[in-house]
Motif scaffolding. Structure first.
Motif, short mmCIF file in Angstrom:
data_model
loop_
_atom_site.label_atom_id
_atom_site.label_comp_id
_atom_site.label_asym_id
_atom_site.label_seq_id
_atom_site.Cartn_x
_atom_site.Cartn_y
_atom_site.Cartn_z
N SER A 79 11.15 -74.46 109.66
CA SER A 79 11.23 -73.71 108.42
C SER A 79 12.08 -74.52 107.45
N TYR B 152 6.70 -68.35 108.69
CA TYR B 152 6.23 -69.71 108.98
C TYR B 152 5.33 -69.73 110.23
N ALA C 80 3.57 -74.60 110.26
CA ALA C 80 4.88 -74.39 109.66
C ALA C 80 5.24 -75.54 108.71
N CYS D 64 3.74 -74.86 105.47
CA CYS D 64 4.52 -73.84 104.75
C CYS D 64 5.73 -74.46 104.06
N ARG E 135 8.17 -69.23 98.62
CA ARG E 135 7.41 -69.11 99.86
C ARG E 135 6.07 -68.47 99.57
#
Length: 249
Positions: A119, A162, A181, A184, A194
Motif C-alpha cells: 500500500s 488495495y 496492489a 493501486c 485512492r
C-alpha cells in the motif's frame, strides 16, 4: 508518497516529504512570514476526504489533561485549507514505480516471498546521493509469506482498498495480489487520491477494472491495465513489468 504541491499555506512553504501515514503526507515546511513560529515546521497534509482524522489529531493534545511528557507531541501551530495539484509528476511516479517493481520482483523471484501489505503506507522514500533524490523502498515486511503452491489469504493483514478481487472474494493470496496492489499505489501516486475510498463498495467492483486516469500516457494506461486484470492467472508478473515501457531503466 506524492508530489509537492505548487500552492502553499498563508505563512509556510512546503519543501520536501519527510514522512507518510495511512491518510496523508508529512512535509517539511519553511516559515516565511510568522515570527512566532520556528523557521522550519512539519506540516501534515490530508485530502479533504480524510480531514476528520486530522481534526481529531489536532484536538487530542488539548484533551490530554495536565502535566507534561516530552515524548508526546503537545502542540499544533494551526491549520488551514489549501488548494493543491493532485497527483505527482509522471517522471517521478515512473521512477518510484521502477523502484517498487524491482523490489517486488526480488521478493517474488529471488527471495520467493509474497508481501501481504502493499500500500502507499508500505512504501518509504529514502534519500540517495547529495542532490535530494529519493528512492522508493518496500517496507512492512513483517507479514510477508513464503511463496508456496498453497498460500491462503485467511490471515491477510493488508488494507482492504488495495486487495485484489481474488483475495477479496476467495481469500486467494499469491504474487498477482501484489501486482494488483502495485497498480493501486501507482494510480494513487498519479492522481493524488485512492481509486476507491469506500470499502463497502468493494463487492460491487471486484468483477471490474478500476478506472485508469484518462490523461495518462498510452504506456501508463497499459501498465495499469496489466496490473488490474481481474483474473490473477492473466495478470502480468513483476519480472515482465520491469521491462514495460512505463518503467524507466
Amino acid at each position: 508518497m506524492g508530489e509537492i504541491a505548487e500552492t502553499h499555506g498563508s505563512y509556510w512553504v512546503r519543501d520536501h516529504v519527510i514522512g507518510a501515514d495511512t491518510f496523508g503526507l508529512v512535509f517539511l515546511a519553511k516559515n516565511n512570514s510568522n515570527p512566532e513560529l520556528p523557521s522550519e515546521i512539519p506540516v501534515k497534509s490530508f485530502s479533504v476526504s480524510f480531514s476528520q482524522p486530522l481534526q481529531f489529531e489536532k484536538e487530542l493534545p488539548c484533551n490530554l489533561g495536565g502535566g507534561w511528557c516530552s515524548h508526546v507531541l503537545r502542540k499544533c501551530y494551526g491549520d488551514e485549507i489549501t488548494i493543491t495539484k493532485s497527483g505527482g509528476k509522471v517522471s517521478e511516479v515512473r521512477r518510484y514505480t521502477r523502484d517498487i517493481v524491482h523490489g517486488l520482483c526480488y521478493l517474488h523471484c529471488n527471495a520467493r516471498y509474497i508481501h501481504c501489505n502493499i500500500s502507499s503506507s508500505s512504501i518509504l522514500l529514502s534519500p540517495i546521493g547529495i542532490h535530494g533524490a529519493l528512492m522508493a523502498k518496500i517496507a512492512n515486511l513483517g507479514s510477508a509469506k513464503k511463496l508456496t503452491s498453497q498460500v491462503s489469504g485467511c490471515d491477510f493483514r493488508g488494507s482492504e482498498i488495495y486487495m485484489s478481487p481474488e483475495l477479496t472474494k476467495d481469500g486467494y493470496l499469491d504474487w498477482p495480489a501484489n501486482v494488483w496492489a502495485l497498480g493501486c499505489v501507482v494510480s494513487e501516486m498519479l492522481t493524488g487520491s485512492r481509486f476507491l475510498l469506500d470499502t463497502r463498495l468493494r463487492w460491487d467492483y471486484v468483477c471490474e477494472q478500476p478506472k485508469v486516469p484518462d490523461e495518462l500516457s498510452r504506456a501508463g494506461k497499459d501498465f495499469l491495465r496489466r496490473c488490474f486484470v481481474t483474473s490473477p492467472y492473466k495478470r502480468t508478473p513483476t519480472w515482465l513489468l520491469i521491462k514495460h515501457p512505463f518503467v524507466p531503466f
